[in-house]
Scaffold this motif. Structure first.
Motif, PDB file in Angstrom:
ATOM      1  N   GLN A   1       0.845  -1.188   0.000  1.00  0.00           N
ATOM      2  CA  GLN A   1       0.000   0.000   0.000  1.00  0.00           C
ATOM      3  C   GLN A   1       0.882   1.240   0.000  1.00  0.00           C
ATOM      4  OE1 GLN A   1      -2.776   0.067   3.220  1.00  0.00           O
ATOM      5  NE2 GLN A   1      -3.987   1.731   2.360  1.00  0.00           N
TER       6      GLN A   1
ATOM      7  N   GLN B   1       0.488   5.769   0.003  1.00  0.00           N
ATOM      8  CA  GLN B   1      -0.284   7.006  -0.060  1.00  0.00           C
ATOM      9  C   GLN B   1       0.546   8.046  -0.796  1.00  0.00           C
ATOM     10  OE1 GLN B   1      -1.010   7.693   4.134  1.00  0.00           O
ATOM     11  NE2 GLN B   1      -3.060   6.789   3.993  1.00  0.00           N
TER      12      GLN B   1
ATOM     13  N   TYR C   1      -2.924   3.763  -6.907  1.00  0.00           N
ATOM     14  CA  TYR C   1      -3.271   4.610  -5.766  1.00  0.00           C
ATOM     15  C   TYR C   1      -3.289   6.064  -6.231  1.00  0.00           C
ATOM     16  CZ  TYR C   1      -2.194   0.475  -3.016  1.00  0.00           C
ATOM     17  OH  TYR C   1      -2.180  -0.798  -2.504  1.00  0.00           O
TER      18      TYR C   1
END
Length: 115
Positions: A1, A3, A104
């Motif tokens: 993941q 950001q 993302y």
């Protein structure tokens, strides 16, 4: 993941320059592709430029020769240097990071080109 957070947008006159930054929350060394998209009011989101971890670069025809995409793996940051800006470059600019599993998106940064 991962950001991603964009910054650097603002108001600029036609012919001016801006540099957008996209800071990632972790190392981007293994992120296959990072890209800038933009979306103008009433229009679909479109690809502006992309760069892979193999340094392959692609630009949309509308920005070719004016914009430069780059990535600094040491700083975990993607950049977009925008020169010779035109009113039609006005849009929200989004950063996208594509890993092996998914893409993302950041929240976007507004760029307005106006006199």
């Amino acid at each position: 993941q991962v950001q991603v957070v964009e910054s650097g947008g603002g108001l600029v006159q036609p012919g001016g320059s801006l540099r957008l930054s996209c800071a990632a929350s972790r190392s981007i060394l293994n992120i296959f592709q990072m890209a800038w998209y933009r979306q103008a009011p009433g229009q679909e989101r479109e690809l502006v430029a992309l760069i892979t971890n193999a340094k392959y670069i692609k630009y949309s025809d509308s920005v070719k020769g004016r914009f430069i995409i780059s990535r600094d793996n040491a700083k975990n940051t993607l950049y977009l240097q925008m020169n010779s800006l035109k009113p039609e470059d006005t849009a929200v600019y989004y950063c996208q990071a594509t890993t092996a599993s998914r893409g993302y998106w950041g929240q976007g940064t507004q760029v307005t080109v106006s006199s």
